[in-house]
Write a protein that holds these residues in place. Structure first.
Motif, PDB file in Angstrom:
ATOM      1  N   VAL A   1      50.262  29.036  26.674  1.00 47.94           N
ATOM      2  CA  VAL A   1      51.432  29.278  25.827  1.00 47.94           C
ATOM      3  C   VAL A   1      51.619  30.771  25.601  1.00 47.94           C
ATOM      4  N   ALA A   2      50.564  31.444  25.120  1.00 42.90           N
ATOM      5  CA  ALA A   2      50.697  32.833  24.690  1.00 42.90           C
ATOM      6  C   ALA A   2      50.761  33.816  25.848  1.00 42.90           C
ATOM      7  N   TRP A   3      49.916  33.661  26.827  1.00 42.59           N
ATOM      8  CA  TRP A   3      49.840  34.659  27.891  1.00 42.59           C
ATOM      9  C   TRP A   3      50.728  34.338  29.080  1.00 42.59           C
ATOM     10  N   GLU A   4      50.804  33.053  29.427  1.00 46.24           N
ATOM     11  CA  GLU A   4      51.602  32.683  30.600  1.00 46.24           C
ATOM     12  C   GLU A   4      53.032  32.335  30.227  1.00 46.24           C
ATOM     13  N   GLY A   5      53.287  32.113  28.932  1.00 49.80           N
ATOM     14  CA  GLY A   5      54.637  31.852  28.476  1.00 49.80           C
ATOM     15  C   GLY A   5      55.183  30.492  28.882  1.00 49.80           C
ATOM     16  N   LEU A   6      54.313  29.519  29.077  1.00 47.19           N
ATOM     17  CA  LEU A   6      54.767  28.191  29.484  1.00 47.19           C
ATOM     18  C   LEU A   6      55.203  27.376  28.276  1.00 47.19           C
ATOM     19  N   ASP A   7      56.218  26.515  28.480  1.00 41.60           N
ATOM     20  CA  ASP A   7      56.630  25.630  27.406  1.00 41.60           C
ATOM     21  C   ASP A   7      55.894  24.298  27.525  1.00 41.60           C
ATOM     22  N   HIS A   8      56.128  23.413  26.565  1.00 40.92           N
ATOM     23  CA  HIS A   8      55.405  22.139  26.539  1.00 40.92           C
ATOM     24  C   HIS A   8      55.608  21.331  27.816  1.00 40.92           C
ATOM     25  N   GLY A   9      56.821  21.321  28.323  1.00 37.71           N
ATOM     26  CA  GLY A   9      57.104  20.564  29.541  1.00 37.71           C
ATOM     27  C   GLY A   9      56.352  21.111  30.744  1.00 37.71           C
ATOM     28  N   GLU A  10      56.321  22.420  30.868  1.00 41.74           N
ATOM     29  CA  GLU A  10      55.609  23.046  31.991  1.00 41.74           C
ATOM     30  C   GLU A  10      54.111  22.801  31.887  1.00 41.74           C
TER      31      GLU A  10
ATOM     32  N   LEU B   1      51.511  20.829  34.440  1.00 38.02           N
ATOM     33  CA  LEU B   1      50.283  21.468  34.886  1.00 38.02           C
ATOM     34  C   LEU B   1      49.048  20.640  34.546  1.00 38.02           C
ATOM     35  N   LEU B   2      49.002  20.101  33.326  1.00 41.45           N
ATOM     36  CA  LEU B   2      47.835  19.335  32.876  1.00 41.45           C
ATOM     37  C   LEU B   2      47.932  17.848  33.205  1.00 41.45           C
ATOM     38  N   ARG B   3      49.067  17.453  33.776  1.00 43.87           N
ATOM     39  CA  ARG B   3      49.301  16.053  34.148  1.00 43.87           C
ATOM     40  C   ARG B   3      49.155  15.115  32.950  1.00 43.87           C
ATOM     41  N   CYS B   4      49.887  15.462  31.901  1.00 50.72           N
ATOM     42  CA  CYS B   4      49.919  14.614  30.713  1.00 50.72           C
ATOM     43  C   CYS B   4      51.338  14.666  30.154  1.00 50.72           C
ATOM     44  N   SER B   5      51.573  13.972  29.053  1.00 56.60           N
ATOM     45  CA  SER B   5      52.931  13.945  28.480  1.00 56.60           C
ATOM     46  C   SER B   5      53.175  15.187  27.636  1.00 56.60           C
ATOM     47  N   ARG B   6      54.463  15.463  27.406  1.00 59.24           N
ATOM     48  CA  ARG B   6      54.850  16.578  26.526  1.00 59.24           C
ATOM     49  C   ARG B   6      54.280  16.354  25.134  1.00 59.24           C
ATOM     50  N   ASN B   7      54.303  15.092  24.697  1.00 62.31           N
ATOM     51  CA  ASN B   7      53.793  14.768  23.372  1.00 62.31           C
ATOM     52  C   ASN B   7      52.290  15.067  23.287  1.00 62.31           C
TER      53      ASN B   7
ATOM     54  N   VAL C   1      50.715  17.310  24.963  1.00 58.23           N
ATOM     55  CA  VAL C   1      50.606  18.775  24.904  1.00 58.23           C
ATOM     56  C   VAL C   1      50.881  19.246  23.484  1.00 58.23           C
ATOM     57  N   ARG C   2      51.933  18.709  22.869  1.00 57.65           N
ATOM     58  CA  ARG C   2      52.283  19.106  21.509  1.00 57.65           C
ATOM     59  C   ARG C   2      51.130  18.835  20.550  1.00 57.65           C
ATOM     60  N   ILE C   3      50.530  17.660  20.653  1.00 56.23           N
ATOM     61  CA  ILE C   3      49.417  17.289  19.768  1.00 56.23           C
ATOM     62  C   ILE C   3      48.202  18.177  20.034  1.00 56.23           C
ATOM     63  N   ARG C   4      47.860  18.357  21.310  1.00 57.26           N
ATOM     64  CA  ARG C   4      46.704  19.195  21.652  1.00 57.26           C
ATOM     65  C   ARG C   4      46.905  20.633  21.193  1.00 57.26           C
ATOM     66  N   LEU C   5      48.110  21.133  21.362  1.00 56.92           N
ATOM     67  CA  LEU C   5      48.406  22.501  20.948  1.00 56.92           C
ATOM     68  C   LEU C   5      48.313  22.638  19.429  1.00 56.92           C
ATOM     69  N   HIS C   6      48.820  21.648  18.702  1.00 58.81           N
ATOM     70  CA  HIS C   6      48.726  21.663  17.249  1.00 58.81           C
ATOM     71  C   HIS C   6      47.261  21.715  16.819  1.00 58.81           C
ATOM     72  N   ARG C   7      46.434  20.883  17.421  1.00 60.06           N
ATOM     73  CA  ARG C   7      45.008  20.849  17.071  1.00 60.06           C
ATOM     74  C   ARG C   7      44.300  22.147  17.468  1.00 60.06           C
ATOM     75  N   ALA C   8      44.656  22.692  18.618  1.00 63.75           N
ATOM     76  CA  ALA C   8      44.039  23.954  19.062  1.00 63.75           C
ATOM     77  C   ALA C   8      44.401  25.085  18.113  1.00 63.75           C
ATOM     78  N   ARG C   9      45.659  25.111  17.657  1.00 64.61           N
ATOM     79  CA  ARG C   9      46.081  26.142  16.697  1.00 64.61           C
ATOM     80  C   ARG C   9      45.318  26.011  15.386  1.00 64.61           C
ATOM     81  N   LYS C  10      45.142  24.760  14.932  1.00 65.60           N
ATOM     82  CA  LYS C  10      44.385  24.541  13.697  1.00 65.60           C
ATOM     83  C   LYS C  10      42.949  25.027  13.849  1.00 65.60           C
TER      84      LYS C  10
END
Length: 173
Positions: A122-131, A135-141, A143-152
């Motif tokens: 997100v921060a360095w490569e500038g990718l959005d949730h869809g991208e 890349l990770l072969r999972c759903s946008r949702n 990614v959103r959940i994983r990103l929320h947890r990683a930020r926490k």
């Protein structure tokens, strides 16, 4: 002819492997490099089996080959180090180097590898949730959940370093 050639190589290998491995281990910085030297030496011996002298001269011939392989390995390492230094010097002007004392950097290093990768995408490569989802072969949702947890987890790690203010990782542009 192939069976005879194979039998000769196996005899050379069996008789000299331990000697050659010891030779390489005493001259290399790590076991992996020594294993590479031995493997390359025996690959050359296989290709040039007709040139391998018989008897006691076999081991000496293999030492000579290993010596050349070591020299090539060292030259390659020196070239890579020179290229790495040149590249580092070239890109230094493009990116600000954070200090080692940077609280965000310290906190980031404490995160699990998956969190670091996700936040970096997100921060360095500038990718959005869809991208990222592609890349990770999972759903946008997901990614959103994983990103929320990683930020926490990053915010908790920052708080434990005394940095205070929470960080919201977004695209760096």
């Amino acid at each position: 002819m192939d069976e005879e050639r194979t039998a000769r190589f196996e005899a050379v290998y069996t008789a000299t492997f331990a000697h050659l491995l010891g030779y390489a281990l005493r001259r290399c910085d790590c076991q992996e490099d020594a294993a590479d030297v031995v493997a390359e030496t025996f690959a050359i011996a296989w290709r040039r089996l007709d040139s391998v002298p018989p008897g006691d001269q076999t081991r000496l011939w293999l030492y000579g080959v290993a010596r050349n392989v070591l020299a090539n390995q060292r030259r390659g390492a020196a070239r890579r180090a020179d290229l790495s230094a040149a590249l580092a010097a070239e890109v230094t002007g493009f990116y600000e180097q954070p200090s080692e004392d940077d609280a965000v950097r310290r906190a980031f290093r404490t995160l699990p590898a998956d969190d670091r990768e996700l936040l970096s995408l997100v921060a360095w490569e500038g990718l959005d949730h869809g991208e990222i989802a592609v890349l990770l072969r999972c759903s946008r949702n997901a990614v959103r959940i994983r990103l929320h947890r990683a930020r926490k987890r990053l915010n908790r790690a920052l708080a434990s370093t005394g940095a205070g203010e929470p960080v919201l990782i977004r695209r760096i542009q």
